[in-house]
Design a protein around this motif. Structure first.
Motif, PDB file in Angstrom:
ATOM      1  N   GLN A   4      39.723  -0.848 -38.833  1.00  0.00           N
ATOM      2  CA  GLN A   4      39.360   0.217 -38.100  1.00  0.00           C
ATOM      3  C   GLN A   4      38.461   1.137 -38.941  1.00  0.00           C
ATOM      4  O   GLN A   4      37.521   1.967 -38.672  1.00  0.00           O
ATOM      5  CB  GLN A   4      40.738   1.204 -37.872  1.00  0.00           C
ATOM      6  CG  GLN A   4      41.712   0.667 -36.916  1.00  0.00           C
ATOM      7  CD  GLN A   4      42.905   1.486 -36.471  1.00  0.00           C
ATOM      8  OE1 GLN A   4      43.362   1.969 -37.390  1.00  0.00           O
ATOM      9  NE2 GLN A   4      43.241   1.504 -35.292  1.00  0.00           N
ATOM     10  N   LEU A   5      38.673   1.043 -40.422  1.00  0.00           N
ATOM     11  CA  LEU A   5      37.801   1.592 -41.388  1.00  0.00           C
ATOM     12  C   LEU A   5      36.404   0.853 -41.254  1.00  0.00           C
ATOM     13  O   LEU A   5      35.341   1.483 -41.549  1.00  0.00           O
ATOM     14  CB  LEU A   5      38.216   1.215 -42.762  1.00  0.00           C
ATOM     15  CG  LEU A   5      39.431   1.965 -43.378  1.00  0.00           C
ATOM     16  CD1 LEU A   5      39.690   1.495 -44.728  1.00  0.00           C
ATOM     17  CD2 LEU A   5      38.825   3.542 -43.395  1.00  0.00           C
ATOM     18  N   PHE A   6      36.048  -0.405 -40.496  1.00  0.00           N
ATOM     19  CA  PHE A   6      35.131  -1.131 -40.451  1.00  0.00           C
ATOM     20  C   PHE A   6      34.476  -0.769 -39.090  1.00  0.00           C
ATOM     21  O   PHE A   6      33.251  -1.332 -38.565  1.00  0.00           O
ATOM     22  CB  PHE A   6      35.114  -2.640 -40.738  1.00  0.00           C
ATOM     23  CG  PHE A   6      34.972  -2.765 -42.268  1.00  0.00           C
ATOM     24  CD1 PHE A   6      33.842  -3.276 -42.771  1.00  0.00           C
ATOM     25  CD2 PHE A   6      36.152  -3.156 -42.875  1.00  0.00           C
ATOM     26  CE1 PHE A   6      33.577  -3.598 -43.919  1.00  0.00           C
ATOM     27  CE2 PHE A   6      36.021  -3.627 -44.326  1.00  0.00           C
ATOM     28  CZ  PHE A   6      34.836  -3.898 -44.884  1.00  0.00           C
ATOM     29  N   GLY A   7      35.162   0.293 -38.369  1.00  0.00           N
ATOM     30  CA  GLY A   7      34.573   0.714 -37.173  1.00  0.00           C
ATOM     31  C   GLY A   7      35.320  -0.100 -35.817  1.00  0.00           C
ATOM     32  O   GLY A   7      34.667   0.279 -34.899  1.00  0.00           O
ATOM     33  N   ALA A 129      27.545  -8.392 -57.973  1.00  0.00           N
ATOM     34  CA  ALA A 129      28.707  -8.146 -57.466  1.00  0.00           C
ATOM     35  C   ALA A 129      28.986  -6.788 -56.867  1.00  0.00           C
ATOM     36  O   ALA A 129      29.570  -6.627 -55.719  1.00  0.00           O
ATOM     37  CB  ALA A 129      29.677  -8.360 -58.479  1.00  0.00           C
ATOM     38  N   LEU A 130      28.392  -5.984 -57.591  1.00  0.00           N
ATOM     39  CA  LEU A 130      28.140  -4.667 -57.109  1.00  0.00           C
ATOM     40  C   LEU A 130      27.464  -4.442 -55.681  1.00  0.00           C
ATOM     41  O   LEU A 130      27.823  -3.747 -54.835  1.00  0.00           O
ATOM     42  CB  LEU A 130      27.583  -3.437 -58.047  1.00  0.00           C
ATOM     43  CG  LEU A 130      28.631  -3.063 -59.112  1.00  0.00           C
ATOM     44  CD1 LEU A 130      27.829  -2.221 -60.040  1.00  0.00           C
ATOM     45  CD2 LEU A 130      29.695  -2.170 -58.445  1.00  0.00           C
ATOM     46  N   MET A 131      26.451  -5.116 -55.495  1.00  0.00           N
ATOM     47  CA  MET A 131      25.707  -5.091 -54.477  1.00  0.00           C
ATOM     48  C   MET A 131      26.569  -5.713 -53.212  1.00  0.00           C
ATOM     49  O   MET A 131      26.453  -4.883 -52.148  1.00  0.00           O
ATOM     50  CB  MET A 131      24.413  -6.205 -54.440  1.00  0.00           C
ATOM     51  CG  MET A 131      23.295  -5.649 -55.488  1.00  0.00           C
ATOM     52  SD  MET A 131      22.186  -6.977 -55.805  1.00  0.00           S
ATOM     53  CE  MET A 131      21.121  -6.250 -57.126  1.00  0.00           C
ATOM     54  N   GLN A 132      27.441  -6.578 -53.367  1.00  0.00           N
ATOM     55  CA  GLN A 132      28.208  -7.070 -52.422  1.00  0.00           C
ATOM     56  C   GLN A 132      29.186  -6.049 -51.928  1.00  0.00           C
ATOM     57  O   GLN A 132      29.614  -5.783 -51.000  1.00  0.00           O
ATOM     58  CB  GLN A 132      28.908  -8.586 -52.876  1.00  0.00           C
ATOM     59  CG  GLN A 132      27.897  -9.551 -52.704  1.00  0.00           C
ATOM     60  CD  GLN A 132      27.133  -9.664 -51.464  1.00  0.00           C
ATOM     61  OE1 GLN A 132      27.696  -9.913 -50.545  1.00  0.00           O
ATOM     62  NE2 GLN A 132      25.948 -10.256 -51.683  1.00  0.00           N
ATOM     63  N   MET A 137      31.124  -1.132 -48.657  1.00  0.00           N
ATOM     64  CA  MET A 137      31.349   0.142 -48.489  1.00  0.00           C
ATOM     65  C   MET A 137      30.420   1.127 -47.466  1.00  0.00           C
ATOM     66  O   MET A 137      30.697   1.966 -46.878  1.00  0.00           O
ATOM     67  CB  MET A 137      31.027   0.890 -49.881  1.00  0.00           C
ATOM     68  CG  MET A 137      32.369   0.432 -50.982  1.00  0.00           C
ATOM     69  SD  MET A 137      31.973   0.936 -52.832  1.00  0.00           S
ATOM     70  CE  MET A 137      31.876   2.903 -52.485  1.00  0.00           C
ATOM     71  N   VAL A 138      29.190   0.517 -47.550  1.00  0.00           N
ATOM     72  CA  VAL A 138      28.163   1.021 -46.815  1.00  0.00           C
ATOM     73  C   VAL A 138      28.503   0.892 -44.967  1.00  0.00           C
ATOM     74  O   VAL A 138      28.272   1.485 -44.430  1.00  0.00           O
ATOM     75  CB  VAL A 138      26.854   0.496 -46.940  1.00  0.00           C
ATOM     76  CG1 VAL A 138      25.680   0.915 -45.933  1.00  0.00           C
ATOM     77  CG2 VAL A 138      26.243   0.997 -48.223  1.00  0.00           C
ATOM     78  N   ALA A 139      28.918  -0.398 -45.227  1.00  0.00           N
ATOM     79  CA  ALA A 139      29.329  -0.942 -43.622  1.00  0.00           C
ATOM     80  C   ALA A 139      30.390  -0.030 -42.964  1.00  0.00           C
ATOM     81  O   ALA A 139      30.499   0.504 -42.041  1.00  0.00           O
ATOM     82  CB  ALA A 139      29.582  -2.238 -43.645  1.00  0.00           C
TER      83      ALA A 139
END
Length: 328
Positions: A4-7, A129-132, A137-139
């Motif tokens: 649900q967090l992912f939409g 790793a932060l990019m992934q 988080m952005v998604a």
């Protein structure tokens, strides 16, 4: 709750649950292939590592057709196909690394932790790793905001745009990963002229790749969207959102070339800062702020991406240019 967090909405939660329950089983295979295939590339066997990935991709496509269409398994078939394909790929990678012809041999006795080697590797790996991590988080942010302001059609449109961005993120970081060993090796050898020559070529290739994908998406957005769905309202909606969301893809190659090159040139702190700057400080707040400014329009959510990209590129390019000029 995670889905649900992912939409995921009430209409899609059952499909998402079916897929995740099966796909989670194959997570181990995915991590093994991502980690171990790099050791094949490091030996200069780029064709072998590429063929391994191709085997996994082809296996996945074939099994998708068989399990989804042939056996009518739907979403469960798609998840099972992915897990089996990753398992096959893992077998290919491990088989190569245990062969006598492999310079880097996979042996349990050789797996040990040395602080002097491990800590620099962790620091250099922190930026990717932060990019992934920030991508997830952005998604979550995109899907949560789009579900609120645009409903299921906006979330579905975002899924198509994310799939298009996968092409970008396969092409551009793939180019950078090919250039990173050359940048690192020549920096260590103090062959600065070759470092600069390699980066210039990388920048041209990244810009060319991002420009071509941008051009296609701007000229025929609905045709691109129709590759992923035959739902006419969704195609029309995605055609509009695509032109907004991918507006700055035109010069996005600059961001990728510079940020990933910082990692290869032992500038991990700069790469980490740029990751946090673009995703966490700029993009995520804009995702929630812009639709409020634009009277609750879902298009405000899509607008967050090009604005964040513009500011990020205007930050990254001068930083890298300053570092580039100091290389002597």
């Amino acid at each position: 709750m995670i889905l649900q967090l992912f939409g995921a909405s009430d209409n899609t939660i059952l499909y998402a649950t079916d897929y995740m329950n099966i796909y989670c089983v194959g997570t181990l295979f995915t991590q093994l292939t991502l980690g171990l295939n790099a050791f094949i590339t490091a030996q200069g066997k780029t064709l072998t590592s590429m063929c391994n990935v191709a085997v996994g991709a082809v296996t996945n496509i074939v099994l998708d057709a068989i399990l989804i269409n042939g056996f009518g398994m739907g979403v469960k078939g798609a998840a099972l196909a992915t897990v089996i394909a990753q398992g096959v790929l893992t077998c290919f990678v491990i088989h190569y690394l245990i062969k006598p012809t492999s310079q880097l041999k996979l042996r349990l006795k050789n797996i040990r932790f040395e602080r002097k080697l491990l800590l620099p590797c962790i620091l250099l790996g922190t930026s990717p790793a932060l990019m992934q991590l920030t991508e997830n988080m952005v998604a979550i942010s995109f899907n949560t905001s789009l579900q609120k302001y645009g409903g299921d059609i906006a979330v579905a449109s975002m899924s198509i745009l994310t799939s298009i961005m996968q092409f970008v993120m396969l092409l551009l970081p793939g180019l950078v990963q090919g250039a990173q060993p050359l940048l690192s090796y020549n920096l260590g050898a103090k062959n600065i002229s070759r470092v600069k020559k390699t980066f210039r070529l990388l920048l041209i290739c990244c810009l060319s790749g991002s420009f071509l994908i941008w051009l296609v998406c701007m000229l025929i957005p609905q045709n691109v969207a129709s590759i992923f769905t035959d739902d006419v309202p969704l195609i029309t909606y995605t055609g509009k959102s695509m032109r907004i969301y991918l507006a700055m893809l035109l010069i996005y190659g600059i961001q990728v070339a510079c940020q990933y090159s910082f990692v290869a040139l032992d500038q991990a702190k700069k790469a980490i800062f740029l990751t946090i700057w673009r995703k966490i400080i700029l993009l995520i707040p804009l995702i929630f702020i812009l639709p409020r400014i634009l009277s609750g329009s879902a298009m405000g959510v899509f607008l967050a991406e090009p604005i964040a990209d513009t500011i990020a590129i205007c930050t990254t390019a001068p930083m890298f240019y300053y570092y580039y000029r100091k290389l002597k």
